[in-house]
Structure formats: structure tokens, C-alpha cells
Design a protein around this motif. Structure first.
Motif, PDB file in Angstrom:
ATOM      1  N   PHE A  10     -10.952 109.086  -9.629  1.00 37.31           N
ATOM      2  CA  PHE A  10     -11.144 108.760  -8.212  1.00 37.31           C
ATOM      3  C   PHE A  10     -12.216 107.688  -8.066  1.00 37.31           C
ATOM      4  CE2 PHE A  10     -13.294 109.497  -4.154  1.00 37.31           C
ATOM      5  CZ  PHE A  10     -12.233 109.504  -3.273  1.00 37.31           C
ATOM      6  N   LYS A  11     -13.316 107.869  -8.779  1.00 37.07           N
ATOM      7  CA  LYS A  11     -14.427 106.917  -8.719  1.00 37.07           C
ATOM      8  C   LYS A  11     -14.003 105.553  -9.254  1.00 37.07           C
ATOM      9  CE  LYS A  11     -17.832 110.569  -9.313  1.00 37.07           C
ATOM     10  NZ  LYS A  11     -18.867 111.121 -10.178  1.00 37.07           N
ATOM     11  N   ILE A  12     -13.264 105.562 -10.352  1.00 39.38           N
ATOM     12  CA  ILE A  12     -12.808 104.305 -10.964  1.00 39.38           C
ATOM     13  C   ILE A  12     -11.912 103.541  -9.994  1.00 39.38           C
ATOM     14  CG2 ILE A  12     -11.335 103.346 -12.783  1.00 39.38           C
ATOM     15  CD1 ILE A  12     -12.468 105.603 -14.618  1.00 39.38           C
ATOM     16  N   LYS A  16     -12.524  99.852  -8.356  1.00 40.76           N
ATOM     17  CA  LYS A  16     -11.521  98.791  -8.517  1.00 40.76           C
ATOM     18  C   LYS A  16     -11.164  98.151  -7.180  1.00 40.76           C
ATOM     19  CE  LYS A  16      -9.120 100.309 -12.681  1.00 40.76           C
ATOM     20  NZ  LYS A  16      -7.843 100.847 -13.203  1.00 40.76           N
ATOM     21  N   GLN A  17     -11.131  98.968  -6.124  1.00 39.46           N
ATOM     22  CA  GLN A  17     -10.811  98.421  -4.803  1.00 39.46           C
ATOM     23  C   GLN A  17     -11.873  97.429  -4.360  1.00 39.46           C
ATOM     24  OE1 GLN A  17      -9.939 101.312  -1.772  1.00 39.46           O
ATOM     25  NE2 GLN A  17      -8.585 102.467  -3.106  1.00 39.46           N
ATOM     26  N   ILE A  18     -13.096  97.643  -4.791  1.00 40.55           N
ATOM     27  CA  ILE A  18     -14.198  96.757  -4.409  1.00 40.55           C
ATOM     28  C   ILE A  18     -14.251  95.539  -5.314  1.00 40.55           C
ATOM     29  CG2 ILE A  18     -16.709  96.585  -4.195  1.00 40.55           C
ATOM     30  CD1 ILE A  18     -16.528  99.718  -3.626  1.00 40.55           C
ATOM     31  N   THR A  19     -14.264  95.766  -6.615  1.00 41.93           N
ATOM     32  CA  THR A  19     -14.439  94.667  -7.563  1.00 41.93           C
ATOM     33  C   THR A  19     -13.162  93.847  -7.741  1.00 41.93           C
ATOM     34  OG1 THR A  19     -13.931  96.101  -9.454  1.00 41.93           O
ATOM     35  CG2 THR A  19     -16.240  95.875  -8.835  1.00 41.93           C
ATOM     36  N   GLY A  20     -12.021  94.506  -7.715  1.00 44.55           N
ATOM     37  CA  GLY A  20     -10.771  93.806  -7.955  1.00 44.55           C
ATOM     38  C   GLY A  20     -10.147  93.221  -6.709  1.00 44.55           C
ATOM     39  N   SER A  21     -10.223  93.944  -5.624  1.00 43.33           N
ATOM     40  CA  SER A  21      -9.551  93.516  -4.396  1.00 43.33           C
ATOM     41  C   SER A  21     -10.492  92.908  -3.374  1.00 43.33           C
ATOM     42  CB  SER A  21      -8.821  94.706  -3.770  1.00 43.33           C
ATOM     43  OG  SER A  21      -7.878  95.225  -4.676  1.00 43.33           O
ATOM     44  N   ALA A  29     -15.557 103.263   1.340  1.00 43.68           N
ATOM     45  CA  ALA A  29     -16.192 104.573   1.515  1.00 43.68           C
ATOM     46  C   ALA A  29     -15.612 105.294   2.735  1.00 43.68           C
ATOM     47  CB  ALA A  29     -17.696 104.410   1.651  1.00 43.68           C
ATOM     48  N   GLY A  30     -15.504 104.583   3.832  1.00 49.01           N
ATOM     49  CA  GLY A  30     -14.960 105.190   5.043  1.00 49.01           C
ATOM     50  C   GLY A  30     -13.521 105.638   4.871  1.00 49.01           C
ATOM     51  N   HIS A  31     -12.729 104.821   4.215  1.00 49.95           N
ATOM     52  CA  HIS A  31     -11.323 105.152   3.995  1.00 49.95           C
ATOM     53  C   HIS A  31     -11.173 106.384   3.107  1.00 49.95           C
ATOM     54  CE1 HIS A  31      -7.042 104.517   3.429  1.00 49.95           C
ATOM     55  NE2 HIS A  31      -7.223 104.593   2.134  1.00 49.95           N
ATOM     56  N   LEU A  32     -12.053 106.512   2.121  1.00 52.79           N
ATOM     57  CA  LEU A  32     -11.962 107.624   1.177  1.00 52.79           C
ATOM     58  C   LEU A  32     -12.719 108.874   1.639  1.00 52.79           C
ATOM     59  CD1 LEU A  32     -12.394 105.667  -2.165  1.00 52.79           C
ATOM     60  CD2 LEU A  32     -10.277 106.500  -1.132  1.00 52.79           C
ATOM     61  N   GLY A  33     -13.518 108.742   2.681  1.00 47.76           N
ATOM     62  CA  GLY A  33     -14.239 109.891   3.196  1.00 47.76           C
ATOM     63  C   GLY A  33     -15.480 110.260   2.399  1.00 47.76           C
ATOM     64  N   ALA A  36     -21.229 105.568   1.671  1.00 48.90           N
ATOM     65  CA  ALA A  36     -21.386 104.261   1.027  1.00 48.90           C
ATOM     66  C   ALA A  36     -22.390 104.372  -0.114  1.00 48.90           C
ATOM     67  CB  ALA A  36     -21.834 103.219   2.052  1.00 48.90           C
ATOM     68  N   TYR A  37     -23.400 105.221   0.046  1.00 44.15           N
ATOM     69  CA  TYR A  37     -24.386 105.426  -1.017  1.00 44.15           C
ATOM     70  C   TYR A  37     -23.698 105.905  -2.299  1.00 44.15           C
ATOM     71  CZ  TYR A  37     -28.273 107.315  -3.665  1.00 44.15           C
ATOM     72  OH  TYR A  37     -29.175 107.580  -4.659  1.00 44.15           O
ATOM     73  N   SER A  38     -22.771 106.838  -2.167  1.00 41.45           N
ATOM     74  CA  SER A  38     -22.045 107.339  -3.338  1.00 41.45           C
ATOM     75  C   SER A  38     -21.286 106.214  -4.028  1.00 41.45           C
ATOM     76  CB  SER A  38     -21.070 108.445  -2.940  1.00 41.45           C
ATOM     77  OG  SER A  38     -21.758 109.579  -2.514  1.00 41.45           O
ATOM     78  N   VAL A  39     -20.612 105.407  -3.234  1.00 38.45           N
ATOM     79  CA  VAL A  39     -19.830 104.311  -3.820  1.00 38.45           C
ATOM     80  C   VAL A  39     -20.749 103.316  -4.516  1.00 38.45           C
ATOM     81  CG1 VAL A  39     -18.175 102.472  -3.343  1.00 38.45           C
ATOM     82  CG2 VAL A  39     -18.001 104.646  -2.122  1.00 38.45           C
TER      83      VAL A  39
END
Length: 45
Positions: A10-12, A16-21, A29-33, A36-39
Motif C-alpha cells: 500500500f505504501k509503495i 509511486k503515485q507521487i514520484t511516478g505520476s 493522502a486525502g484520496h487514500l484516507g 499527509a505526514y504519513s505519506v
């Protein structure tokens, strides 16, 4: 809300959504619930 002990896969995928896309951390963070600190912590791994 997602369990605070998220699976590694899940974390990976979140990172990837941040670094790749190029999605913003706050948006992912909001989409995954999760916070932002965790991400941001996952990005450091």
C-alpha cells in the motif's frame, strides 16, 4: 479510514503515485484516507 499499520505494498503504491505520476502528497493522502505526514514518512523510506 485505513489501519495505521498499512501493508508495505500500500505504501509503495502511494509513493509511486507521487514520484511516478506527479500527484501532490496532500491529494494522494486525502484520496487514500491517510495523513499527509504519513505519506511524507513513506517517501523517506
Amino acid at each position: 479510514m485505513i489501519n495505521p499499520l498499512c501493508p508495505k505494498e500500500f505504501k509503495i503504491e502511494a509513493v509511486k503515485q507521487i514520484t511516478g505520476s506527479g500527484y501532490p502528497v496532500s491529494g494522494v493522502a486525502g484520496h487514500l484516507g491517510v495523513s499527509a505526514y504519513s505519506v511524507y514518512q513513506w517517501l523517506k523510506l
